[in-house]
Write a protein that holds these residues in place. Sequence first.
Motif, mmCIF file in Angstrom:
data_model
loop_
_atom_site.group_PDB
_atom_site.id
_atom_site.type_symbol
_atom_site.label_atom_id
_atom_site.label_comp_id
_atom_site.label_asym_id
_atom_site.label_seq_id
_atom_site.Cartn_x
_atom_site.Cartn_y
_atom_site.Cartn_z
ATOM 1 N N PHE A 151 -6.601 -6.146 -1.557
ATOM 2 C CA PHE A 151 -5.535 -7.156 -1.775
ATOM 3 C C PHE A 151 -4.411 -6.942 -0.816
ATOM 4 C CE2 PHE A 151 -7.891 -6.113 -5.862
ATOM 5 C CZ PHE A 151 -7.770 -7.200 -6.373
ATOM 6 N N SER A 152 -3.472 -7.745 -0.953
ATOM 7 C CA SER A 152 -2.280 -7.911 0.083
ATOM 8 C C SER A 152 -1.437 -6.829 0.308
ATOM 9 C CB SER A 152 -1.539 -9.223 -0.237
ATOM 10 O OG SER A 152 -1.169 -9.079 -1.722
ATOM 11 N N ASP A 153 -1.421 -5.820 -0.787
ATOM 12 C CA ASP A 153 -0.641 -4.593 -0.682
ATOM 13 C C ASP A 153 -1.491 -3.460 -0.185
ATOM 14 O OD1 ASP A 153 -2.505 -3.881 -2.805
ATOM 15 O OD2 ASP A 153 -1.067 -3.186 -4.229
ATOM 16 N N GLY A 154 -2.534 -3.621 0.280
ATOM 17 C CA GLY A 154 -3.451 -2.625 1.025
ATOM 18 C C GLY A 154 -4.143 -1.974 0.190
ATOM 19 N N SER A 155 -4.342 -2.335 -1.244
ATOM 20 C CA SER A 155 -5.317 -1.548 -2.492
ATOM 21 C C SER A 155 -6.597 -2.208 -2.232
ATOM 22 C CB SER A 155 -4.576 -1.374 -3.496
ATOM 23 O OG SER A 155 -4.595 -2.837 -4.248
ATOM 24 N N VAL A 156 -7.584 -1.165 -2.677
ATOM 25 C CA VAL A 156 -8.897 -1.915 -2.784
ATOM 26 C C VAL A 156 -9.478 -1.251 -4.223
ATOM 27 C CG1 VAL A 156 -11.352 -1.582 -2.095
ATOM 28 C CG2 VAL A 156 -9.470 -1.565 -0.438
ATOM 29 N N GLN A 157 -9.761 -2.024 -5.064
ATOM 30 C CA GLN A 157 -10.118 -1.951 -6.410
ATOM 31 C C GLN A 157 -11.861 -1.900 -6.496
ATOM 32 O OE1 GLN A 157 -8.278 -2.784 -9.908
ATOM 33 N NE2 GLN A 157 -6.207 -3.463 -8.642
ATOM 34 N N LEU A 158 -12.522 -0.869 -6.986
ATOM 35 C CA LEU A 158 -13.739 -0.583 -6.952
ATOM 36 C C LEU A 158 -14.340 -0.822 -8.445
ATOM 37 C CD1 LEU A 158 -16.416 0.230 -5.279
ATOM 38 C CD2 LEU A 158 -16.142 2.344 -5.582
ATOM 39 N N PHE A 159 -15.454 -1.631 -8.607
ATOM 40 C CA PHE A 159 -15.858 -1.869 -9.774
ATOM 41 C C PHE A 159 -17.547 -1.681 -9.713
ATOM 42 C CE2 PHE A 159 -12.374 -4.822 -9.516
ATOM 43 C CZ PHE A 159 -12.005 -4.857 -10.685
ATOM 44 N N HIS A 160 -18.023 -1.246 -11.019
ATOM 45 C CA HIS A 160 -19.463 -0.724 -11.212
ATOM 46 C C HIS A 160 -20.056 -2.171 -11.748
ATOM 47 C CE1 HIS A 160 -22.890 0.957 -13.488
ATOM 48 N NE2 HIS A 160 -23.231 1.338 -12.496
ATOM 49 N N LEU A 167 -13.757 1.195 -11.569
ATOM 50 C CA LEU A 167 -14.157 2.572 -11.252
ATOM 51 C C LEU A 167 -12.719 3.489 -10.672
ATOM 52 C CD1 LEU A 167 -17.590 2.417 -9.773
ATOM 53 C CD2 LEU A 167 -16.853 3.166 -12.319
ATOM 54 N N SER A 168 -12.328 2.716 -9.641
ATOM 55 C CA SER A 168 -11.081 3.480 -9.136
ATOM 56 C C SER A 168 -10.107 2.360 -8.247
ATOM 57 C CB SER A 168 -11.586 4.487 -8.105
ATOM 58 O OG SER A 168 -10.646 5.305 -7.550
ATOM 59 N N THR A 169 -9.016 2.713 -7.949
ATOM 60 C CA THR A 169 -8.284 1.912 -6.941
ATOM 61 C C THR A 169 -7.677 3.030 -5.819
ATOM 62 O OG1 THR A 169 -7.414 0.532 -8.756
ATOM 63 C CG2 THR A 169 -6.191 0.634 -6.815
ATOM 64 N N TYR A 170 -7.841 2.426 -4.651
ATOM 65 C CA TYR A 170 -7.724 3.191 -3.472
ATOM 66 C C TYR A 170 -6.413 2.601 -2.622
ATOM 67 C CZ TYR A 170 -12.266 4.949 -4.408
ATOM 68 O OH TYR A 170 -13.413 5.364 -5.077
ATOM 69 N N HIS A 171 -5.711 3.545 -2.222
ATOM 70 C CA HIS A 171 -4.648 2.909 -1.578
ATOM 71 C C HIS A 171 -4.613 3.697 -0.079
ATOM 72 C CE1 HIS A 171 -2.300 1.090 -4.987
ATOM 73 N NE2 HIS A 171 -2.788 2.115 -5.479
ATOM 74 N N PRO A 172 -4.260 3.045 0.954
ATOM 75 C CA PRO A 172 -4.418 3.790 2.276
ATOM 76 C C PRO A 172 -3.102 4.738 2.674
ATOM 77 C CG PRO A 172 -3.247 1.392 2.250
ATOM 78 C CD PRO A 172 -3.734 1.460 1.053
ATOM 79 N N GLN A 173 -3.455 5.615 3.580
ATOM 80 C CA GLN A 173 -2.286 6.672 3.535
ATOM 81 C C GLN A 173 -1.158 5.764 4.038
ATOM 82 O OE1 GLN A 173 -3.532 9.762 6.038
ATOM 83 N NE2 GLN A 173 -5.675 9.701 5.517
ATOM 84 N N GLN A 174 0.092 6.306 3.475
ATOM 85 C CA GLN A 174 1.479 5.770 4.052
ATOM 86 C C GLN A 174 1.686 5.962 5.454
ATOM 87 O OE1 GLN A 174 3.236 3.916 1.822
ATOM 88 N NE2 GLN A 174 1.439 4.291 0.338
ATOM 89 N N ARG A 183 -0.182 -3.871 5.734
ATOM 90 C CA ARG A 183 -1.084 -3.179 5.160
ATOM 91 C C ARG A 183 -1.942 -3.966 4.287
ATOM 92 N NH1 ARG A 183 2.903 0.577 2.949
ATOM 93 N NH2 ARG A 183 2.944 -0.338 0.936
ATOM 94 N N ALA A 184 -2.253 -5.324 4.454
ATOM 95 C CA ALA A 184 -2.822 -6.272 3.705
ATOM 96 C C ALA A 184 -4.592 -5.952 4.230
ATOM 97 C CB ALA A 184 -2.746 -7.701 3.924
ATOM 98 N N ILE A 185 -5.371 -5.981 3.241
ATOM 99 C CA ILE A 185 -6.619 -5.727 3.748
ATOM 100 C C ILE A 185 -7.306 -6.939 4.352
ATOM 101 C CG2 ILE A 185 -8.940 -5.228 2.606
ATOM 102 C CD1 ILE A 185 -7.063 -3.094 2.481
ATOM 103 N N SER A 186 -7.925 -6.453 5.680
ATOM 104 C CA SER A 186 -8.638 -7.551 6.416
ATOM 105 C C SER A 186 -10.145 -7.282 6.467
ATOM 106 C CB SER A 186 -7.975 -7.463 7.881
ATOM 107 O OG SER A 186 -8.144 -6.044 8.200
ATOM 108 N N GLY A 187 -10.781 -6.406 5.817
ATOM 109 C CA GLY A 187 -12.103 -6.251 5.866
ATOM 110 C C GLY A 187 -12.550 -5.214 5.100
ATOM 111 N N ILE A 188 -13.883 -5.464 4.550
ATOM 112 C CA ILE A 188 -14.421 -4.194 3.751
ATOM 113 C C ILE A 188 -16.011 -4.289 4.092
ATOM 114 C CG2 ILE A 188 -15.232 -3.543 1.492
ATOM 115 C CD1 ILE A 188 -12.707 -5.223 0.443
ATOM 116 N N SER A 199 -7.223 -2.781 7.326
ATOM 117 C CA SER A 199 -5.624 -3.222 7.147
ATOM 118 C C SER A 199 -5.382 -4.238 8.557
ATOM 119 C CB SER A 199 -4.809 -2.608 6.643
ATOM 120 O OG SER A 199 -4.533 -1.334 7.304
ATOM 121 N N LEU A 200 -4.448 -5.160 8.163
ATOM 122 C CA LEU A 200 -4.110 -5.836 9.409
ATOM 123 C C LEU A 200 -3.576 -4.832 10.500
ATOM 124 C CD1 LEU A 200 -2.243 -9.029 7.765
ATOM 125 C CD2 LEU A 200 -4.309 -9.039 9.097
ATOM 126 N N ASP A 201 -2.676 -3.880 10.009
ATOM 127 C CA ASP A 201 -2.142 -2.770 11.123
ATOM 128 C C ASP A 201 -3.100 -2.270 12.009
ATOM 129 O OD1 ASP A 201 -3.095 -0.947 9.274
ATOM 130 O OD2 ASP A 201 -1.169 -0.618 8.716
#
Length: 440
Positions: A151-160, A167-174, A183-188, A199-201
Motif C-alpha cells: 500500500f501507499s503507506d509502506g505497509s504490506v498485508q499478507l493473506f492465506h 495473517l499479518s501486516t508488515y511495516h518498513p523500518q522507520q 514509503r509507498a510499495i513499489s514491488g513485491i 518502497s519508492l525510497d
Amino acid sequence: MSSSEEVGGGGGGGGRRRRRRGGGNNGVWPEPFLEALATQMAINASSSINRLAAAQALSNLFQVCSTWRAVSRSDLLWQNLSNRIWNRRHLLRPTWHDEYVYWHRTSNNFRHCRYVYRTLHFVPANNNDDNNDGLSCRRIALSDRHLAAGFSDGSVQLFHLPSRAHLSTYHPQQRDRLGRYSRAISGIILSDEKLVFASLDGDIHVVVIGGVDADPPRRAHLGDVVNDGALVDFTGRDRWWVGLYAGVPGRAFHVWNSETEQLIFAEGDLTDPEAVTGWHLLTELTDLVGRVHVTARDTAVACTGPRLVVIDLHNQGLILQERSFQQELIVGSFEATSELLVAVDGRGVATVRRTEDLDESCRFNVRGASRRGVVGSMNSSGYGVMCVGEVIRVWEVENGVYLYSLRERIGEVNAMHANERHIVACSSDGTIHLWDFGAQ
C-alpha cells in the motif's frame, strides 16, 4: 481436464515403473525413446495450438498399443511435462501425474470462465497520515498459498489463500521521509516461504513467512534516493532481484544477487527521459513510469511509454534487444512471462511479443482503452487479463483470441495480478477481489 481428456492411467504414479529394456515389444520401442516422443508431441501441440491440446496429443499416442500406453505410468514423464507445459517445478499433489492433471483442469477452467469469486478486506493502518486521503493499493503478488498486497503507506498485508485469512501486516523500518509517498510499495516478490518488498525510497525488506510474528521485517538494502532516484518498480526470480529507478541519469537498473543480497551492478538509461516524473512519485501518486520483469533465461524485460528493452542479468545489464514506439505504451498494461510479453498502446492495440527477441507474435484490440485506463496482467499458461474501466476481460494471448469478461463489476482498479490459478484486483474502495479458477 475433463474425464474424456484424461491422459494416461497414472498407475498410482508414485514411482517410475521398472520394465525390462530387452525382449518382446519393449525391445522394439525402448521406454526412453517413447518418453522422449511423448514429451515432444505434447510440447509441439502446446506450442502450435495451445497448452490444453497437449492432453489430446498424449491420449492419441497412448492408444497406439499397450506398450505405448505403459509409458503413461512414468512419473518422470509427467514431471517433465508439468515443468515444460505448466511451469511447475514443485510437487504439491501426490504424484506428478496428479500435478499435470490438476493444472490442465485449472487452465481449462480459466479458458471457459469457471471460477469461484470471493472478496478480502485488508486491515487499515491506524498510525499513518496517508489514510487522510485513503489508503491506495500499489502492488499485489500471489504464490501458491499466499497473497500479498502493498500500500501507499509502506505497509504490506499478507493473506492465506486457502482460508482467505489475514495473517499479518508488515511495516518498513522507520526513517526520514523524502516525500509523502516515499514509503509507498513499489514491488513485491512472494513465495510460500519468503516475502520481499521494496518502497519508492529504495529500501528493500525481507520477511520469512511463518517466522516469529513479533519479528519486524529485516531491511536488506537501505535506499539512497539522492544518488539513485526513486525505485519505481521491483521484481525478482530465482537468483535475481531487479529494481527499476527513475530520477538520476544512467542508474535505471539495479540488480542484486538474491542469495547474498549483494548489489551486482547499477546502470542503464531506460528511464532517463522520465527523471522528473520519478521525483514526482515521491510526493504524488502519478502514472506508472516503467515496469520490469525477470525471465527464466536470466534476462530482464522492461518498458517505459516509448521504449522496451531486454537486458542480460549476467553481463552487467548488456542490452540484448530494444524497441522504440511512436505510439507510446500504457505502462500499467505491461506484463511479461519467460516466453511472451504484452502491452497496450494509446490506441488500445495490445501487441504480444516474444521476450527472447521482441518479435511480434499477434495483436488484439482492447476496447475502451485510454492513456490512463488500462491495468493488465498475464499468467504463464497464456491468458492475458486487462481491466478497462470496471470491466475485466480475458484473452488467449498466444493467438489474440478474446475469451470472455468477468461477471463482477468492481469499480476503479488500483492494482491487479494473475497467476495460473487466480486473478486478484484491488479496487479503489479498499476491497481485494479474488477469482479462483482452481480445479475442484
